[in-house]
Design an enzyme around this catalytic site. Sequence first.
Site, PDB file in Angstrom:
ATOM      1  N   SER A   1       0.847  -1.191   0.000  1.00  0.00           N
ATOM      2  CA  SER A   1       0.000   0.000   0.000  1.00  0.00           C
ATOM      3  C   SER A   1       0.880   1.236   0.000  1.00  0.00           C
ATOM      4  O   SER A   1       1.982   1.223   0.572  1.00  0.00           O
ATOM      5  CB  SER A   1      -0.903   0.014   1.240  1.00  0.00           C
ATOM      6  OG  SER A   1      -1.573   1.257   1.368  1.00  0.00           O
TER       7      SER A   1
ATOM      8  N   TYR B   1      -2.057  -0.221  10.238  1.00  0.00           N
ATOM      9  CA  TYR B   1      -2.164  -0.809   8.903  1.00  0.00           C
ATOM     10  C   TYR B   1      -0.948  -0.440   8.063  1.00  0.00           C
ATOM     11  O   TYR B   1      -0.344  -1.290   7.394  1.00  0.00           O
ATOM     12  CB  TYR B   1      -3.451  -0.310   8.245  1.00  0.00           C
ATOM     13  CG  TYR B   1      -3.616  -0.668   6.787  1.00  0.00           C
ATOM     14  CD1 TYR B   1      -4.149  -1.894   6.408  1.00  0.00           C
ATOM     15  CD2 TYR B   1      -3.265   0.243   5.785  1.00  0.00           C
ATOM     16  CE1 TYR B   1      -4.309  -2.215   5.060  1.00  0.00           C
ATOM     17  CE2 TYR B   1      -3.422  -0.066   4.447  1.00  0.00           C
ATOM     18  CZ  TYR B   1      -3.949  -1.301   4.094  1.00  0.00           C
ATOM     19  OH  TYR B   1      -4.110  -1.613   2.757  1.00  0.00           O
TER      20      TYR B   1
END
Length: 246
Positions: free
Chosen positions: A141, A155
Amino acid sequence: MSRPVTVVTGGSRGIGAAACLRLAADGHDVAVGYVRDEAAAEAVAAGVREAGGRAVTVRADTSAEADVDRLFDVAESTLGPVTGLVNNAAVTGPLGRLADSDTTDLRRVLDVNLLGALLCARRAAQLMTARGNGVIVNVSSGAATLGSPGEYVHYAATKAGIDALTVGLSKELGPDGVRVNAVAPGLVDTEMHAAMGAPDRVRQMAPAIPLRRAGRAEEIAAAIAWLMSPDASYTTGAVLRVAGGR
């Protein structure tokens, strides 16, 4: 030549589902891993078959070693030797500051996003090194380098771990003929935003993206498909950012 056999974790929705369909169009047979939504996984499998590929769906929590082993075992017994892995399964937990986060949510994010990716990569490595070839694409990501303050630092930390996994494992497995790369998506219009409690997040964040829009799952799938293809035969250890310039 036999068709590639690729395991896609988190394959029932979003980027994972788009990857399954794109890979099928590119000639892969696909094992669709999913954790909850059987109907959605079966719909993706039907799309794979419509594209000319074989498909099997396997319910598997990637944070559980036994589930990971079963996922690969079913793929191999149903479709044939696994030649590829798209390490995509991930969760975010609720949006918010780290100071306000719940320990249960933190553990789940770490277990799925990092431990789960490690377990899947390990099983793929065991199978692929014995055969002298294979491709792993991890889904990272843009958060790995941005940090995602005020949203999900935890995250982002797991995705930074995915980047390190990609670089290290590519060097470890290169001599065995196995390539390892990652795709790092930015803001992508998928169901994940609603799941984390921010259904309007895409509209709110899009103006801050240089391309002024969110990405589509199919655009991320195209990058995954390229990294898995012979066109990327000399590419390993790369983290390909597909984030609209952010």
